[in-house]
Design an enzyme around this catalytic site. Structure first.
Site, PDB file in Angstrom:
ATOM      1  N   ASP A 109     -34.725   5.314   9.853  1.00 27.32           N
ATOM      2  CA  ASP A 109     -34.495   4.278   8.328  1.00 27.32           C
ATOM      3  C   ASP A 109     -33.224   4.007   8.458  1.00 27.32           C
ATOM      4  O   ASP A 109     -32.427   4.195   9.187  1.00 27.32           O
ATOM      5  CB  ASP A 109     -34.153   5.695   7.222  1.00 27.32           C
ATOM      6  CG  ASP A 109     -35.064   5.244   5.621  1.00 27.32           C
ATOM      7  OD1 ASP A 109     -35.067   3.416   5.240  1.00 27.32           O
ATOM      8  OD2 ASP A 109     -35.215   5.818   4.808  1.00 27.32           O
TER       9      ASP A 109
HETATM   10  C1  NOJ Z   1     -34.494   3.008   2.816  1.00 25.91           C
HETATM   11  C2  NOJ Z   1     -35.845   3.399   2.478  1.00 25.91           C
HETATM   12  O1  NOJ Z   1     -35.813   5.237   2.347  1.00 25.91           O
HETATM   13  C3  NOJ Z   1     -36.479   2.666   3.254  1.00 25.91           C
HETATM   14  O2  NOJ Z   1     -37.347   3.185   2.420  1.00 25.91           O
HETATM   15  C4  NOJ Z   1     -37.080   1.411   3.399  1.00 25.91           C
HETATM   16  O3  NOJ Z   1     -37.773   1.538   4.077  1.00 25.91           O
HETATM   17  C5  NOJ Z   1     -35.552   1.509   3.754  1.00 25.91           C
HETATM   18  N1  NOJ Z   1     -34.511   2.016   2.761  1.00 25.91           N
HETATM   19  C6  NOJ Z   1     -35.478  -0.507   4.015  1.00 25.91           C
HETATM   20  O4  NOJ Z   1     -35.548  -0.656   2.451  1.00 25.91           O
END
Ligand code: NOJ
Length: 755
Positions: free
Chosen positions: A288
């Protein structure tokens, strides 16, 4: 040039393969060949993902940080980018990767297409309340068609986190609290995004996230520590992830939380042993955003180098925005902290997915401006959004049968800050939605009926413009609109009040400790209630709210979530009875925030409580244990009755099955659809078992007066769980079987399972 090189290469590979599984063989050979040419730096580059960092159709990047990234891009040190939007941008960056890097390996472009791209569908939590898997597959298909028409290859969806805590803002992105339903929804969404064949031009790859346990963040606080045991992990959290793998999902994203005190990003057991081992997943895992680097503040990694080492060894294949793989992996291999085989495995996985997308045949295959113009927000796609909107609405209460409203002759007061809001219904994670582009309730109602509708906002819910990055500034003191609202309410036959959350009050980073109607809305509702009791409350929210006062005093309540582009039309169609509501909750609504986490598949405890009067039982002194509205609950404008629950055999073994049936009748005066639900309780287990678990459901539509027999088949697979033996298996013994219209159903039949 590069394209021809790859075409030639694939032709050579095809002719070299005579194996029984020629496609896979061809793919792996192609990758072998390509990898044999790659330097270690280029391999680490494939594992590096950057956010879009400059307008690639404009002037050269400026600033040291931007320039450095640009150099890395040209050196083949970037494998993927996210949040690069539009055909021209994507084409420009792809051109650099394909024409300027040494090996010309195409980039894979990802973005959060969570509930639509340009055409916005209901937030996933809402859509799950339709229980309509075909619909969910269809809306994901439309989203994929639009996203791919705009150049994208990859969505970071579906989010399949099970969550029992309405304080957590990200409940809006998932399918609620149940692993069985969550698994089916995961499968439907993956199939919708990925379509029949990944190399088609209108499919994008899916990403099951967040692996794993993010929905169990303590106290519903985002990014917080999560605490659950191994059995909860396997029985409640993992099933939708496994279902996504079975449905062929090509990527996973890990999560920000810890599992057994180890950050998920650095967790070898779940990534290597379970996902890539037991489940045989051969796609790749992306971290993430920054989660590799965030192992430092977690207190798990000493520094960036250590974080990269821990993450890659644990099985995280691609680094989203920590810049640590690109900067540290080469040295880590050179000094023996990371094996080259580990890098090769990760790179192979990434190249495999790029190959399956057809990017080596045509890296620009998704870049087609004509298609983008034609397909984004098309009329046809909007029809799907309307259908999804109507099916996602849940009727929570209709005591005086105020609903459906008459189409003419009524004096209706429409009150509330969300009644004319064209932005909130788009919800959070709205991708490329145009600001203020949803239809409002006022518009929907005016288009739908001949009634005289007087509108008063009553109050401002918030000030200023909201977006993904700022906090919503809620109005806590301006009551100047109350008087006008009271006046029109007092002169009307019926009052429709549209209250709830602004579209950015849920989603990432939007946890709340108070889950009532924000700001002065409850106060306004109480004031209106003093002058007119005929109130229909339409609740727009991104999470279950505490509606206890509302439930006690307001005769009709519609839970309308955030329904996307066609929100107002969908709500109006339900208000006026053009669509008979059929949604059922997929997440329990608590009586108050102190009850959270609250969920239907709880364990009995040693001192179960049946009444608030019992003192030394597992209950509260002020409210019952049950939620206000439970999982599976939802009303219709007609009524259904259930009778004659039966099973054809009260004994089964692990290779046989039994049939359960019930008679369902439409006892009201309208055609309606019911979600008939099957629950099973495993009475005694090697670990304590839930009081009930959903094990099947059917959507049945009946005309007034019509009856039908609804049947379910129960086989061993439905009785299996992760047992004390750490195995997925069933245990012989007694079971109770329930069929009904919500998880509160109490009548059951018993059966026995033998080996
Ligand atoms: C953080 C988020 O937790 C995740 O779900 C998302 O896909 C990514 N950022 C990219 O935007």
């Amino acid at each position: 040039m590069k394209k021809i090189f790859y075409l030639l290469l694939s032709t050579l590979v095809i002719s070299a393969c005579t194996n029984a599984n020629p496609e896979d063989k061809e793919k792996e050979k192609f990758i072998d060949n390509l990898m044999s040419k790659m330097t270690l730096e280029e391999k680490a580059g494939q594992m590096n993902q950057y956010n879009g960092f400059w307008d690639a159709t404009g002037p050269m990047p400026e600033g040291d940080y931007q320039k450095k990234r640009y150099e890395e891009l040209k050196n083949g040190q970037v494998g993927s980018m996210l949040n690069v939007i539009g055909v021209d941008q994507i084409r420009a960056l792809q051109k650099i990767a394909v024409e300027e890097t040494r090996l010309g390996i195409p980039l894979i472009f990802g973005h959060d297409v969570i509930h639509g791209y340009k055409t916005i569908f209901p937030i996933p939590l809402a859509e799950s309340c339709s229980w309509d898997l075909e619909l969910m597959q269809k809306s994901a298909r439309v989203a994929a068609t639009e996203a791919s028409a705009d150049g994208l290859h990859w969505t970071f969806a579906p989010m399949v986190d099970i969550s029992r805590d309405a304080r957590w803002g990200r409940v809006m992105e998932g399918a609620g609290e149940d692993p069985f339903l969550g698994s089916l929804v995961a499968k439907a969404r993956v199939s919708g995004f990925q379509g029949e064949n990944l190399s088609d031009t209108n499919t994008i790859i899916g990403c099951a996230k967040h692996f794993a346990g993010y929905g169990f963040s303590e106290a519903g606080r985002d990014y917080n520590t999560a605490d659950f045991n191994e059995y909860t992990l396997h029985n409640s959290i993992m099933p939708p992830f496994k279902a996504a793998v079975d449905a062929g999902v090509r990527t996973f994203m890990n999560s920000f939380n810890t599992i057994d005190e180890i950050p998920a990003t650095g967790h070898t057991n779940i990534q290597r042993d379970v996902l890539k081992g037991d489940w045989d997943f051969d796609g790749f895992i992306v971290s993430d955003w920054g989660s590799i680097e965030q192992m430092i503040p977690h207190g798990f990694a000493r520094d960036g180098e250590h974080a990269a080492e821990l993450a890659v060894n644990a099985g995280s294949d691609m680094d989203m925005e920590s810049s640590l793989y690109v900067s540290k992996l080469v040295d880590l291999v050179k000094n023996g902290k990371v094996k080259i085989e580990t890098i090769n495995d990760a790179v192979r996985r990434i190249l495999r997915v790029k190959y399956e997308l057809g990017l080596f045949d045509d890296p620009y295959k998704y870049c087609n401006n004509e298609r983008s113009k034609k397909e984004l927000a098309s009329e046809e796609n909007m029809k799907v959004a309307l259908e999804a909107g109507m099916k996602s609405i849940v009727l929570l209460k209709n005591d005086k049968s105020l609903l459906p409203l008459e189409k003419n002759g009524n004096k209706i007061a429409l009150i509330g800050p969300l009644a004319t809001d064209k932005n909130s219904p788009l919800g959070n994670w709205r991708s490329q939605a145009v600001y203020n582009s949803a239809s409002s309730v006022l518009e929907g109602m005016k288009n739908n009926s001949e009634n005289k509708i007087s509108f008063a906002k009553g109050l401002d819910l918030y000030y200023g413009q909201t977006n993904f990055h700022n906090r919503v500034k809620v109005n806590y003191d301006d009551r100047s609109g109350f008087e006008k609202a009271k006046l029109i309410a007092s002169k009307s036959d019926v009052v429709v009040m549209v209250l709830g959350e602004e579209g950015h009050q849920s989603g990432e980073g939007r946890s709340r400790t108070n889950i009532g109607l924000p700001g002065l809305q409850l106060e306004l509702l109480k004031e209106i209630h003093k002058v007119n009791k005929n109130i229909v409350l339409v609740v727009m929210s991104g999470r279950p709210l505490d509606l206890t006062w509302e439930d006690k005093h307001i005769p009709s309540i519609l839970q309308a979530w955030q329904l996307g582009s066609k929100s107002g039309d969908a709500i109006a169609n339900v208000l006026f009875g053009d669509y008979n509501p059929s949604g059922k909750l997929t997440m329990s609504f608590p009586r108050n925030v102190g009850q959270v986490p609250v969920y239907y598949n709880f364990k009995n405890t040693g001192r179960p409580s049946t009444s608030i009067e019992q003192v030394t039982n597992s209950g509260y002194a002020d409210v019952e244990n049950s939620p206000l509205y439970s999982f599976g609950y939802g009303l219709s404008y007609t009524s259904f009755s259930y009778s004659n629950l039966s099973i054809d055999n009260d004994n089964m073994n692990k290779t046989s099955s039994i049939k359960a049936s019930i008679e369902l009748s439409n006892t009201g005066s309208r055609k309606g659809k019911e979600v008939v639900q099957l629950y099973i309780r495993d009475v005694v287990g090697s670990i304590a078992r839930p009081m009930k678990e959903l094990k099947g459901f059917k959507l049945i539509e009946l005309n007034p007066g019509e009856s039908t027999t609804v049947e379910f088949e129960i086989d061993n697979s439905l009785l299996e769980f992760y047992t004390y033996n750490k195995k997925w298996e069933s245990e012989p013994g007694n079971f109770q079987l329930f069929i009904g219209g919500n998880s509160n159903v109490s009548e059951y039949k018993e059966f026995n399972l033998t080996d």
